[in-house]
Write an enzyme that holds these catalytic residues in place. Structure first.
Site, mmCIF file in Angstrom:
data_model
loop_
_atom_site.group_PDB
_atom_site.id
_atom_site.type_symbol
_atom_site.label_atom_id
_atom_site.label_comp_id
_atom_site.label_asym_id
_atom_site.label_seq_id
_atom_site.Cartn_x
_atom_site.Cartn_y
_atom_site.Cartn_z
ATOM 1 N N GLY A 46 0.836 -1.195 0.000
ATOM 2 C CA GLY A 46 0.000 0.000 0.000
ATOM 3 C C GLY A 46 0.869 1.242 0.000
ATOM 4 O O GLY A 46 2.003 1.213 0.485
ATOM 5 N N GLN A 51 3.214 9.937 0.714
ATOM 6 C CA GLN A 51 4.494 9.260 0.944
ATOM 7 C C GLN A 51 5.487 9.498 -0.183
ATOM 8 O O GLN A 51 6.682 9.255 -0.022
ATOM 9 C CB GLN A 51 4.278 7.751 1.135
ATOM 10 C CG GLN A 51 3.528 7.410 2.421
ATOM 11 C CD GLN A 51 3.322 5.919 2.545
ATOM 12 O OE1 GLN A 51 2.373 5.373 2.001
ATOM 13 N NE2 GLN A 51 4.209 5.239 3.250
ATOM 14 N N CYS A 94 5.395 -0.003 7.495
ATOM 15 C CA CYS A 94 5.078 1.146 6.640
ATOM 16 C C CYS A 94 6.324 1.510 5.848
ATOM 17 O O CYS A 94 7.423 1.523 6.405
ATOM 18 C CB CYS A 94 4.652 2.323 7.514
ATOM 19 S SG CYS A 94 4.262 3.799 6.573
ATOM 20 N N LEU A 95 6.151 1.807 4.565
ATOM 21 C CA LEU A 95 7.311 2.155 3.742
ATOM 22 C C LEU A 95 7.985 3.438 4.235
ATOM 23 O O LEU A 95 9.143 3.677 3.926
ATOM 24 C CB LEU A 95 6.897 2.293 2.269
ATOM 25 C CG LEU A 95 6.442 0.979 1.608
ATOM 26 C CD1 LEU A 95 5.910 1.239 0.206
ATOM 27 C CD2 LEU A 95 7.572 -0.042 1.580
ATOM 28 N N HIS A 136 -5.008 2.187 7.369
ATOM 29 C CA HIS A 136 -3.612 2.637 7.502
ATOM 30 C C HIS A 136 -3.327 3.744 6.471
ATOM 31 O O HIS A 136 -2.738 4.771 6.801
ATOM 32 C CB HIS A 136 -2.683 1.426 7.292
ATOM 33 C CG HIS A 136 -1.214 1.739 7.269
ATOM 34 N ND1 HIS A 136 -0.319 1.180 8.153
ATOM 35 C CD2 HIS A 136 -0.471 2.536 6.443
ATOM 36 C CE1 HIS A 136 0.899 1.636 7.878
ATOM 37 N NE2 HIS A 136 0.839 2.453 6.837
ATOM 38 N N GLU A 137 -3.787 3.531 5.231
ATOM 39 C CA GLU A 137 -3.513 4.511 4.168
ATOM 40 C C GLU A 137 -4.331 5.791 4.360
ATOM 41 O O GLU A 137 -3.823 6.892 4.118
ATOM 42 C CB GLU A 137 -3.800 3.910 2.789
ATOM 43 C CG GLU A 137 -2.956 2.689 2.415
ATOM 44 C CD GLU A 137 -1.458 2.887 2.567
ATOM 45 O OE1 GLU A 137 -0.988 4.028 2.465
ATOM 46 O OE2 GLU A 137 -0.764 1.891 2.818
ATOM 47 N N HIS A 140 -2.649 8.045 6.633
ATOM 48 C CA HIS A 140 -1.583 8.828 5.983
ATOM 49 C C HIS A 140 -2.144 10.139 5.434
ATOM 50 O O HIS A 140 -1.491 11.186 5.501
ATOM 51 C CB HIS A 140 -0.969 8.046 4.814
ATOM 52 C CG HIS A 140 0.133 7.109 5.216
ATOM 53 N ND1 HIS A 140 1.277 7.522 5.851
ATOM 54 C CD2 HIS A 140 0.274 5.770 5.045
ATOM 55 C CE1 HIS A 140 2.075 6.476 6.053
ATOM 56 N NE2 HIS A 140 1.485 5.394 5.582
HETATM 57 NI NI NI Z 1 2.226 3.407 5.607
#
Ligand code: NI
Length: 174
Positions: A46, A51, A94-95, A136-137, A140
């Site tokens: 995701g 990000q 998370c990236l 989660h997204e 963000h």
């Molecule tokens: Ni994330």
């Protein structure tokens, strides 16, 4: 398609609120294509536009198992209409927080309204892993990272680890 650079904590941009998209046009589709390519290359399941430094309410996901064909999903202006009271727990990463993982509780079902890749209004009922990933997204898009759901102590441990990682990388480069 272009690979984008993924911003990592403590980059302040990650704490900004993303803005609503007015129109799903070719430029936005290009952004979604680039985000998917960046997500697959990372690799991750995701990614939110913020990000990669773009403050637009856009997220991409692909939660298909590795041995199954790709199943890219794009959500523009996603909104949670309702959430279940039942909770499910996943170990999230998370990236933007490389190498960090923690168990996070979230509602296990949620109903989402969004525009798809073609700008069509859609609704889905997400449950299990998909529900967790979407929440989660969407976090963000509000400038929230998964560590914000943890106790202060755990959060501090993770952010300290991340700043140490950063120093170690700098030493090698020098
Ligand atoms: Ni994330």
């Amino acid at each position: 398609m272009t690979l984008k650079q993924i911003l990592t904590e403590p980059n302040k941009i990650l704490r900004e609120k993303s803005l609503k998209v007015n129109q799903v046009d070719e430029d936005l589709q290009k952004l979604m294509n680039d985000m998917l390519e960046t997500m697959y290359a990372a690799p991750g399941i995701g990614l939110a536009a913020i990000q990669v430094g773009v403050l637009k309410r856009v997220i991409v996901l692909d939660i298909a198992p590795k041995d199954k064909p790709k199943n890219p999903m794009c959500f523009v202006n996603p909104e949670i209409i309702s959430k279940s009271e039942n909770i499910s727990t996943y170990e999230e990463g998370c990236l933007s927080l490389p190498g960090q993982f923690a168990e996070i509780d979230r509602p296990d079902k949620c109903y989402i309204k969004y525009l798809d890749y073609y700008g069509q209004l859609k609704e889905i009922e997400a449950y299990g892993m998909l529900a967790t990933c979407i929440q989660h997204e969407i976090d963000h898009l509000e400038g929230i990272l998964f560590i914000d759901h943890l106790s202060k102590l755990k959060k501090t441990m993770i952010t300290k680890k991340l700043s140490k990682q950063k120093k170690a990388i700098e030493r090698i480069v020098v």
